[in-house]
Design a protein around this motif. Sequence first.
Motif, short mmCIF file in Angstrom:
data_model
loop_
_atom_site.label_atom_id
_atom_site.label_comp_id
_atom_site.label_asym_id
_atom_site.label_seq_id
_atom_site.Cartn_x
_atom_site.Cartn_y
_atom_site.Cartn_z
N TYR A 57 0.67 -1.15 -0.21
CA TYR A 57 -0.03 -0.05 0.21
C TYR A 57 0.66 1.22 -0.18
N MET A 58 1.33 1.02 0.67
CA MET A 58 3.01 2.42 0.72
C MET A 58 3.06 2.40 -0.77
N LEU A 59 3.33 1.83 -1.53
CA LEU A 59 4.37 2.14 -3.01
C LEU A 59 3.33 2.49 -3.98
N PHE A 60 2.32 2.16 -3.63
CA PHE A 60 0.74 2.82 -4.21
C PHE A 60 0.07 3.91 -3.59
N ALA A 61 -0.39 4.12 -2.63
CA ALA A 61 -0.45 5.50 -1.62
C ALA A 61 0.52 6.65 -2.38
N THR A 62 -0.72 7.52 -2.31
CA THR A 62 0.04 9.02 -2.69
C THR A 62 0.15 10.11 -1.48
N ASP A 63 -0.27 9.92 -0.58
CA ASP A 63 -0.68 10.32 0.51
C ASP A 63 -0.18 10.26 1.79
N ARG A 64 0.48 10.39 3.08
CA ARG A 64 1.28 9.73 4.22
C ARG A 64 -0.19 9.33 5.66
N THR A 65 -1.24 10.18 5.04
CA THR A 65 -2.25 10.62 5.89
C THR A 65 -3.32 8.61 5.65
N ASP A 66 -3.37 8.43 4.42
CA ASP A 66 -3.72 7.07 3.76
C ASP A 66 -2.60 6.11 4.20
N ILE A 67 -1.69 6.19 4.36
CA ILE A 67 -0.94 5.74 5.32
C ILE A 67 -1.02 5.07 6.23
N MET A 68 -0.82 5.62 7.15
CA MET A 68 -0.73 5.36 8.71
C MET A 68 -2.00 4.98 8.39
N HIS A 69 -3.60 5.57 7.91
CA HIS A 69 -4.52 5.48 8.53
C HIS A 69 -4.91 3.25 7.75
N PHE A 70 -4.06 3.67 7.31
CA PHE A 70 -4.92 1.94 6.21
C PHE A 70 -3.09 1.26 7.20
N ALA A 71 -2.01 1.46 8.01
CA ALA A 71 -1.79 0.96 8.75
C ALA A 71 -2.50 0.55 10.19
N VAL A 72 -3.05 1.87 10.50
CA VAL A 72 -3.96 1.39 11.25
C VAL A 72 -5.18 0.07 11.32
N LEU A 73 -5.55 0.31 9.91
CA LEU A 73 -6.32 -0.42 9.74
C LEU A 73 -6.04 -1.94 10.16
N VAL A 74 -4.91 -2.25 9.65
CA VAL A 74 -4.25 -3.93 9.49
C VAL A 74 -3.67 -3.65 11.07
N ILE A 75 -3.56 -3.03 11.87
CA ILE A 75 -2.85 -2.92 13.51
C ILE A 75 -4.25 -3.93 14.16
N VAL A 76 -5.30 -2.86 14.00
CA VAL A 76 -6.02 -3.47 14.89
C VAL A 76 -7.32 -4.48 14.11
N LEU A 77 -7.76 -4.66 12.79
CA LEU A 77 -7.82 -6.41 12.27
C LEU A 77 -6.89 -7.61 12.71
N TYR A 78 -5.41 -7.14 12.12
CA TYR A 78 -4.21 -8.14 13.00
C TYR A 78 -4.49 -8.25 14.92
N LEU A 79 -5.31 -7.47 15.22
CA LEU A 79 -5.44 -7.47 16.95
C LEU A 79 -6.84 -8.23 17.12
N VAL A 80 -7.58 -7.90 16.29
CA VAL A 80 -9.01 -8.70 16.07
C VAL A 80 -8.67 -10.14 15.89
N MET A 81 -7.84 -10.50 14.73
CA MET A 81 -7.63 -11.53 14.34
C MET A 81 -6.70 -12.60 15.25
N MET A 82 -5.70 -12.25 16.35
CA MET A 82 -5.32 -13.04 17.10
C MET A 82 -5.92 -12.84 17.98
N VAL A 83 -7.09 -11.99 18.57
CA VAL A 83 -7.64 -12.13 20.20
C VAL A 83 -8.57 -13.14 19.79
N ALA A 84 -9.23 -13.24 18.31
CA ALA A 84 -10.45 -14.63 17.64
C ALA A 84 -9.50 -16.13 17.90
#
Length: 90
Positions: A57-84
């Motif tokens: 996603y970092m390679l194709f994104a143009t905005d740093r805030t979008d990258i940060m939002h996507f990274a937070v989304l992935v971290i949250v989904l990763y934590l949910v996956m670990m809890v499940a």
Amino acid sequence: MSVYLILATVLAFAALTAVYIAGAGYVRKNSPQHLIRFHFIMVAVRFLFAVTAVGIYMLFATDRTDIMHFAVLVIVLYLVMMVATLIQKH
């Protein structure tokens, strides 16, 4: 960040969780002595998937805030996956 990207990411993590749960049940039933090896392999696969998804996603994104939002989304989904998977495991 588009809704389709969020949906695709959520579906990918849901698929990884389903594969983990189904695989753990299969290994537990057929070859319980290899269960720890399965857990370590799946931990590595899930972590590498999360890091690779953010990297691509970092390679194709143009905005740093979008990258940060996507990274937070992935971290949250990763934590949910670990809890499940921990709830299923215990």
